[in-house]
Motif scaffolding. Structure first.
Motif, short mmCIF file in Angstrom:
data_model
loop_
_atom_site.label_atom_id
_atom_site.label_comp_id
_atom_site.label_asym_id
_atom_site.label_seq_id
_atom_site.Cartn_x
_atom_site.Cartn_y
_atom_site.Cartn_z
N SER A 153 -4.79 6.35 -3.45
CA SER A 153 -4.42 5.32 -4.15
C SER A 153 -5.24 4.80 -5.18
CB SER A 153 -3.76 4.18 -3.36
OG SER A 153 -3.18 2.95 -3.89
N TYR A 198 0.86 9.87 -10.92
CA TYR A 198 1.78 8.91 -10.22
C TYR A 198 2.08 9.44 -8.99
CZ TYR A 198 1.68 5.06 -13.89
OH TYR A 198 1.15 4.17 -14.72
N PHE A 199 2.24 8.71 -8.11
CA PHE A 199 2.93 9.19 -6.75
C PHE A 199 4.25 9.17 -6.71
CE2 PHE A 199 3.68 8.86 -1.98
CZ PHE A 199 3.30 10.17 -1.64
N VAL A 202 -3.61 -4.94 -3.18
CA VAL A 202 -2.26 -4.13 -2.52
C VAL A 202 -2.92 -4.62 -1.11
CG1 VAL A 202 -2.37 -1.92 -3.61
CG2 VAL A 202 -4.23 -2.19 -2.06
N LYS A 221 1.00 -1.11 -0.03
CA LYS A 221 0.03 0.04 -0.02
C LYS A 221 1.14 1.13 -0.01
CE LYS A 221 -4.25 -1.43 2.31
NZ LYS A 221 -5.12 -1.51 3.53
N ILE A 222 0.53 2.24 -0.60
CA ILE A 222 1.17 3.61 -0.38
C ILE A 222 0.64 4.21 0.80
CG2 ILE A 222 1.23 6.04 -1.32
CD1 ILE A 222 0.16 4.98 -4.07
N GLY A 232 -6.68 8.37 2.04
CA GLY A 232 -5.81 9.08 1.15
C GLY A 232 -5.12 10.20 1.93
N ASP A 273 -8.05 -2.30 -4.58
CA ASP A 273 -7.83 -2.68 -3.15
C ASP A 273 -7.36 -4.19 -3.28
OD1 ASP A 273 -8.32 -0.13 -2.15
OD2 ASP A 273 -10.42 -0.76 -1.62
N VAL A 276 -2.11 7.22 -8.67
CA VAL A 276 -2.99 7.81 -7.74
C VAL A 276 -4.19 8.50 -8.40
CG1 VAL A 276 -1.44 7.83 -6.00
CG2 VAL A 276 -1.60 9.67 -7.42
N THR A 294 9.56 2.93 -2.48
CA THR A 294 8.51 1.81 -1.95
C THR A 294 8.82 0.60 -2.80
OG1 THR A 294 6.82 2.62 -3.26
CG2 THR A 294 6.86 3.54 -0.91
N MET A 353 3.62 3.97 -8.34
CA MET A 353 2.16 3.67 -8.48
C MET A 353 1.21 4.50 -8.78
SD MET A 353 2.19 0.97 -5.12
CE MET A 353 0.43 0.64 -5.10
N TYR A 406 -4.78 13.20 -2.53
CA TYR A 406 -4.36 11.84 -3.33
C TYR A 406 -5.13 10.63 -2.47
CZ TYR A 406 -0.52 15.02 -3.93
OH TYR A 406 0.46 15.97 -4.36
#
Length: 358
Positions: free
Chosen positions: A350, A323-324, A357, A58-59, A302, A354, A336, A330, A334, A348
């Motif tokens: 993700s 993108y983040f 991740v 996960k972010i 977020g 679900d 967003v 990480t 990924m 933001y």
């Protein structure tokens, strides 16, 4: 025997119907092209997920404080329909190695720090120069992220004698400097933001223009990821996804530049947080809907940029995919959902489904 008049009439008819036929074909061509483009826009090609990296981490966003009340007010009134899948790219996490210290000392030397560093921790080194500006460099020798500071106030002439040719020349000089010291990556060239600063009693304040500036702040951002239409012979870009950092106003590299011709006084401040992305290694992942992302944001998910001046009820005007650009690698770059609104509001969520991740 055909008369000259009859020949003339026949010729005019041929020309007339030839023009009509040409115009008809032209109209049909453009109409057909428009219909094909419309169909492509309303029926995007569905790319099957490949999920090459398996389940993704996960972010992890920091906690958002003082979230304002958010209300959607989009141009069309509805949340747009977004793509079903997007690429995730490899962003290798740097691991400690025996060469870290040697490489860091080489980078520090290129930046003008030649003396033995203070070893704060196993990964944190500090260089201090006994020069007029009390130059200081603190670096994570594993990630190569660093902060460089110089006390420009110790030399008032740096502000008084400021002279900058143009925005373009400032950018060129800064990129040449980064290239010379081996810190200019190809994917941070071409997306720059310039700010103008002036001396306000020993502190940096905002200047109105380059001619009014004592110093210039330059942020270098990562280039957009362009998605090329595979059916286009001209390599048409069908989507372009920007990168966003926790602070959307700060680039991967931020430099504060003086107008000095002296190299040791040119860069009075720099924050370097570049992480390499391997664009040759990627996987296609399913993306959650815009409605789902908006619901998550409203429910406290977020991240809402804490530097925004947003207060009260905020109207969210735009939603799009990007993108983040994480400060700490990480393992993956990924996608967003990005939400932009009044008063500098930025948030933001993700975007990867679900289920993919953990």
């Amino acid at each position: 025997m055909t008369t000259l008049t009859e020949t003339s009439v026949a010729a005019r008819k041929i020309i007339k119907w030839g023009i009509i036929a040409f115009l008809g074909i032209t109209v049909l061509w453009y109409l057909g092209t428009a219909l094909v483009n419309y169909y492509k826009a309303t029926h995007p090609t569905v790319t099957a997920p490949t999920m090459d990296f398996g389940v993704l981490p996960k972010i992890v966003f920091p906690e958002s404080k003082n979230r304002p009340k958010m209300v959607l007010e989009l141009p069309t009134g509805d949340i747009p329909t977004f793509v079903d899948t997007m690429y995730v790219y490899s962003e290798p996490i740097k691991k400690s190695s025996f060469s870290d210290a040697e490489n860091a000392i080489g980078t520090a030397a290129a930046l003008g720090f030649l003396f033995t560093p203070e070893i704060k921790t196993a990964s944190s080194y500090i260089w201090s120069n006994q020069d007029q500006l009390s130059s200081r460099l603190e670096m994570n020798i594993v990630t190569k992220h660093f902060t460089l500071t110089r006390q420009w106030q110790n030399n008032p002439s740096l502000a008084v004698a400021a002279s900058f040719g143009s925005d373009k020349s400032v950018i060129t000089d800064a990129e040449n400097y980064l290239n010379k010291v081996g810190l200019l990556a190809s994917d941070i060239v071409g997306v720059e933001k310039i700010g103008y600063l002036k001396d306000e009693g020993g502190k940096l304040g905002t200047a109105l223009s380059l001619s009014d500036a004592d110093f210039v702040q330059l942020d270098l951002f990562r280039k957009n990821i362009d998605e090329i239409d595979p059916d286009s012979d001209s390599k048409e870009v069908k989507a372009s996804y920007p990168f966003y950092r926790l602070d959307p106003n700060q680039g991967v590299v931020r430099m504060i530049l003086s107008g000095s011709k002296n190299t040791s006084e040119k860069v009075i401040g720099m924050t370097y947080g570049y992480n390499a992305i391997d664009y040759t290694k990627s996987g296609i992942y399913p993306i959650k809907t815009g409605e789902k992302a908006w619901e998550e944001l409203q429910n406290g998910g977020g991240y809402v940029y804490s530097g925004t001046s947003a207060s009260g009820e905020i109207k969210v005007r735009r939603i799009f995919l990007g993108y983040f650009d994480a400060s700490t690698p990480t393992g993956y770059a990924m996608p967003v959902y990005v939400f932009l609104g009044d008063q500098g509001f930025t948030a933001y969520i993700s975007a990867v489904s679900d289920s993919m991740v953990k």
